[in-house]
Design a protein around this motif. Structure first.
Motif, PDB file in Angstrom:
ATOM      1  N   GLN A   1       0.807  -1.220   0.000  1.00  0.00           N
ATOM      2  CA  GLN A   1       0.000   0.000   0.000  1.00  0.00           C
ATOM      3  C   GLN A   1       0.840   1.270   0.000  1.00  0.00           C
ATOM      4  OE1 GLN A   1      -1.515   0.248   4.529  1.00  0.00           O
ATOM      5  NE2 GLN A   1      -1.939  -1.711   3.545  1.00  0.00           N
ATOM      6  N   ASP A   2       1.998   1.253   0.649  1.00  0.00           N
ATOM      7  CA  ASP A   2       2.846   2.448   0.633  1.00  0.00           C
ATOM      8  C   ASP A   2       3.399   2.707  -0.765  1.00  0.00           C
ATOM      9  OD1 ASP A   2       3.379   3.553   3.562  1.00  0.00           O
ATOM     10  OD2 ASP A   2       3.203   1.386   3.698  1.00  0.00           O
ATOM     11  N   PHE A   3       3.709   1.645  -1.477  1.00  0.00           N
ATOM     12  CA  PHE A   3       4.136   1.776  -2.871  1.00  0.00           C
ATOM     13  C   PHE A   3       3.026   2.392  -3.710  1.00  0.00           C
ATOM     14  CE2 PHE A   3       3.900  -0.262  -7.106  1.00  0.00           C
ATOM     15  CZ  PHE A   3       5.050   0.262  -7.682  1.00  0.00           C
ATOM     16  N   LYS A   4       1.811   1.903  -3.538  1.00  0.00           N
ATOM     17  CA  LYS A   4       0.691   2.383  -4.342  1.00  0.00           C
ATOM     18  C   LYS A   4       0.379   3.844  -4.048  1.00  0.00           C
ATOM     19  CE  LYS A   4      -1.296  -2.229  -4.881  1.00  0.00           C
ATOM     20  NZ  LYS A   4      -2.327  -3.203  -4.470  1.00  0.00           N
ATOM     21  N   VAL A   5       0.444   4.231  -2.778  1.00  0.00           N
ATOM     22  CA  VAL A   5       0.193   5.629  -2.421  1.00  0.00           C
ATOM     23  C   VAL A   5       1.235   6.538  -3.061  1.00  0.00           C
ATOM     24  CG1 VAL A   5       0.204   7.295  -0.526  1.00  0.00           C
ATOM     25  CG2 VAL A   5      -1.014   5.126  -0.265  1.00  0.00           C
ATOM     26  N   GLU A   6       2.504   6.183  -2.894  1.00  0.00           N
ATOM     27  CA  GLU A   6       3.586   7.023  -3.409  1.00  0.00           C
ATOM     28  C   GLU A   6       3.575   7.064  -4.935  1.00  0.00           C
ATOM     29  OE1 GLU A   6       6.802   9.502  -1.968  1.00  0.00           O
ATOM     30  OE2 GLU A   6       5.193   8.410  -0.962  1.00  0.00           O
ATOM     31  N   LEU A   7       3.366   5.911  -5.551  1.00  0.00           N
ATOM     32  CA  LEU A   7       3.345   5.840  -7.011  1.00  0.00           C
ATOM     33  C   LEU A   7       2.238   6.708  -7.588  1.00  0.00           C
ATOM     34  CD1 LEU A   7       4.529   4.005  -9.505  1.00  0.00           C
ATOM     35  CD2 LEU A   7       2.262   2.978  -9.351  1.00  0.00           C
ATOM     36  N   ARG A   8       1.028   6.540  -7.063  1.00  0.00           N
ATOM     37  CA  ARG A   8      -0.110   7.279  -7.604  1.00  0.00           C
ATOM     38  C   ARG A   8      -0.008   8.772  -7.313  1.00  0.00           C
ATOM     39  NH1 ARG A   8      -3.798   5.538 -11.449  1.00  0.00           N
ATOM     40  NH2 ARG A   8      -3.624   3.271 -11.515  1.00  0.00           N
ATOM     41  N   ARG A   9       0.529   9.118  -6.153  1.00  0.00           N
ATOM     42  CA  ARG A   9       0.690  10.543  -5.848  1.00  0.00           C
ATOM     43  C   ARG A   9       1.537  11.216  -6.916  1.00  0.00           C
ATOM     44  NH1 ARG A   9       3.549  11.306  -0.459  1.00  0.00           N
ATOM     45  NH2 ARG A   9       1.475  10.836   0.373  1.00  0.00           N
ATOM     46  N   HIS A  10       2.674  10.616  -7.224  1.00  0.00           N
ATOM     47  CA  HIS A  10       3.586  11.251  -8.175  1.00  0.00           C
ATOM     48  C   HIS A  10       3.082  11.139  -9.611  1.00  0.00           C
ATOM     49  CE1 HIS A  10       6.575  12.373  -5.237  1.00  0.00           C
ATOM     50  NE2 HIS A  10       6.461  11.179  -4.694  1.00  0.00           N
ATOM     51  N   LEU A  11       2.373  10.070  -9.926  1.00  0.00           N
ATOM     52  CA  LEU A  11       1.798   9.948 -11.265  1.00  0.00           C
ATOM     53  C   LEU A  11       0.699  10.980 -11.477  1.00  0.00           C
ATOM     54  CD1 LEU A  11       1.427   8.640 -13.980  1.00  0.00           C
ATOM     55  CD2 LEU A  11       0.244   6.730 -12.882  1.00  0.00           C
ATOM     56  N   HIS A  12      -0.190  11.110 -10.504  1.00  0.00           N
ATOM     57  CA  HIS A  12      -1.249  12.114 -10.617  1.00  0.00           C
ATOM     58  C   HIS A  12      -0.665  13.526 -10.703  1.00  0.00           C
ATOM     59  CE1 HIS A  12      -4.199   9.130  -8.531  1.00  0.00           C
ATOM     60  NE2 HIS A  12      -4.240   9.007  -9.837  1.00  0.00           N
ATOM     61  N   LEU A  13       0.322  13.798  -9.868  1.00  0.00           N
ATOM     62  CA  LEU A  13       0.922  15.133  -9.878  1.00  0.00           C
ATOM     63  C   LEU A  13       1.662  15.405 -11.190  1.00  0.00           C
ATOM     64  CD1 LEU A  13       2.239  15.526  -6.220  1.00  0.00           C
ATOM     65  CD2 LEU A  13       0.372  16.781  -7.300  1.00  0.00           C
ATOM     66  N   ALA A  14       2.308  14.388 -11.740  1.00  0.00           N
ATOM     67  CA  ALA A  14       3.014  14.571 -13.010  1.00  0.00           C
ATOM     68  C   ALA A  14       2.037  14.935 -14.122  1.00  0.00           C
ATOM     69  CB  ALA A  14       3.786  13.301 -13.373  1.00  0.00           C
ATOM     70  N   LEU A  15       0.903  14.249 -14.166  1.00  0.00           N
ATOM     71  CA  LEU A  15      -0.094  14.574 -15.183  1.00  0.00           C
ATOM     72  C   LEU A  15      -0.691  15.958 -14.942  1.00  0.00           C
ATOM     73  CD1 LEU A  15      -1.929  11.147 -15.594  1.00  0.00           C
ATOM     74  CD2 LEU A  15      -0.364  12.245 -17.207  1.00  0.00           C
ATOM     75  N   TRP A  16      -0.917  16.291 -13.684  1.00  0.00           N
ATOM     76  CA  TRP A  16      -1.445  17.631 -13.378  1.00  0.00           C
ATOM     77  C   TRP A  16      -0.454  18.708 -13.812  1.00  0.00           C
ATOM     78  CZ3 TRP A  16       0.210  21.142  -9.363  1.00  0.00           C
ATOM     79  CH2 TRP A  16      -0.595  22.284  -9.259  1.00  0.00           C
ATOM     80  N   HIS A  17       0.825  18.493 -13.536  1.00  0.00           N
ATOM     81  CA  HIS A  17       1.843  19.461 -13.959  1.00  0.00           C
ATOM     82  C   HIS A  17       1.867  19.591 -15.483  1.00  0.00           C
ATOM     83  CE1 HIS A  17       4.011  20.911 -10.430  1.00  0.00           C
ATOM     84  NE2 HIS A  17       3.829  19.724  -9.887  1.00  0.00           N
ATOM     85  N   ALA A  18       1.745  18.463 -16.179  1.00  0.00           N
ATOM     86  CA  ALA A  18       1.711  18.517 -17.640  1.00  0.00           C
ATOM     87  C   ALA A  18       0.488  19.292 -18.120  1.00  0.00           C
ATOM     88  CB  ALA A  18       1.699  17.100 -18.210  1.00  0.00           C
TER      89      ALA A  18
END
Length: 250
Positions: free
Chosen positions: A134-151
């Motif tokens: 679950q810690d992997f999933k939280v960290e992964l999705r946080r940065h993936l969502h933020l990367a798309l938002w930044h784009a």
């Protein structure tokens, strides 16, 4: 949506929360390097760069204590890279990312029958149990969502920005539906961090960036039942408040 406490992570004995978060960061960095190859930034050195990425990932996998832990590390890397690749191909209308496909293939090349079986067990565990790693999933999705938002907010082309908006909003809704216990918390975490970056860095303060950011929040409000939406926003608000309090304390 399920607001019961998150169960104990069944894979924590093989990969601690720290190792899981490290895996998410390694995936993010590796994908960024591979994506630069896809857009031609590496030039003639592309093959050598891909080999260096592969070697670094293999070295991290090999550093685990035993075979099951190494199998889990490999499963985390492949799962994470695949999620980043799928999100980017859909968000940016790509047919595929050949360098990523080659990397995913070569990382499994050379596994003997026993190693392949161990890998498949861990990979399936990640997919079947939403609270596994679950810690992997939280960290992964946080940065993936933020990367798309930044784009999205960096784009000055309305059509491109709206395409990323649709992908990001769709990903969040799919996550909530697919992971009843963890998914809505991952979305709340992402929304909180978007707000934190808006406040701390002055992002999305005007123009198309502001418009699409507001549209993201509005689309979730419209698509979700009111009770579910309110729960997500309350969770995000608590995270935002904790950040503000910590900032004032410093």
């Amino acid at each position: 949506m399920n607001d019961t406490p998150i169960p104990v992570d069944p894979l924590a004995r093989l990969a601690s929360p720290e190792v899981q978060r490290q895996a998410a960061h390694i995936v993010q960095e590796a994908f960024a390097r591979v994506f630069r190859l896809a857009v031609g930034e590496a030039g003639a050195d592309a093959g050598d760069e891909l080999a260096r990425i592969e070697a670094a990932l293999r070295q991290w996998v090999a550093a685990a204590d035993d075979e099951p832990a190494r199998a889990l590390r490999l499963a985390l890397l492949l799962s994470g890279l695949d999620q980043w690749g799928l999100a980017y191909t859909q968000a940016f209308g790509l047919v595929g990312i050949p360098a990523l496909s080659r990397l995913l293939g070569t990382l499994r090349t050379g596994l003997d029958a026993k190693a392949e079986a161990r890998f498949l067990i861990q990979f399936e565990a990640l997919e079947v149990d939403e609270c596994a790693a679950q810690d992997f999933k939280v960290e992964l999705r946080r940065h993936l969502h933020l990367a798309l938002w930044h784009a999205m907010i960096a784009s000055d082309n309305r059509e491109d920005a709206l395409a990323v908006l649709a992908q990001l909003g769709g990903m969040m809704l799919a996550l909530i539906r697919a992971l009843p216990t963890l998914g809505w918390r991952l979305v709340a975490d992402a929304l909180a961090h978007i707000q934190i970056q808006c406040l701390s860095e002055g992002l999305a303060a005007e123009g198309l960036a502001q418009e699409t950011t507001l549209a993201l929040f509005a689309s979730l409000r419209q698509a979700l039942p009111r009770e579910d939406h309110d729960r997500i926003m309350a969770h995000a608000a608590r995270a935002l408040l904790a950040w503000q309090q910590a900032r004032r304390a410093n």
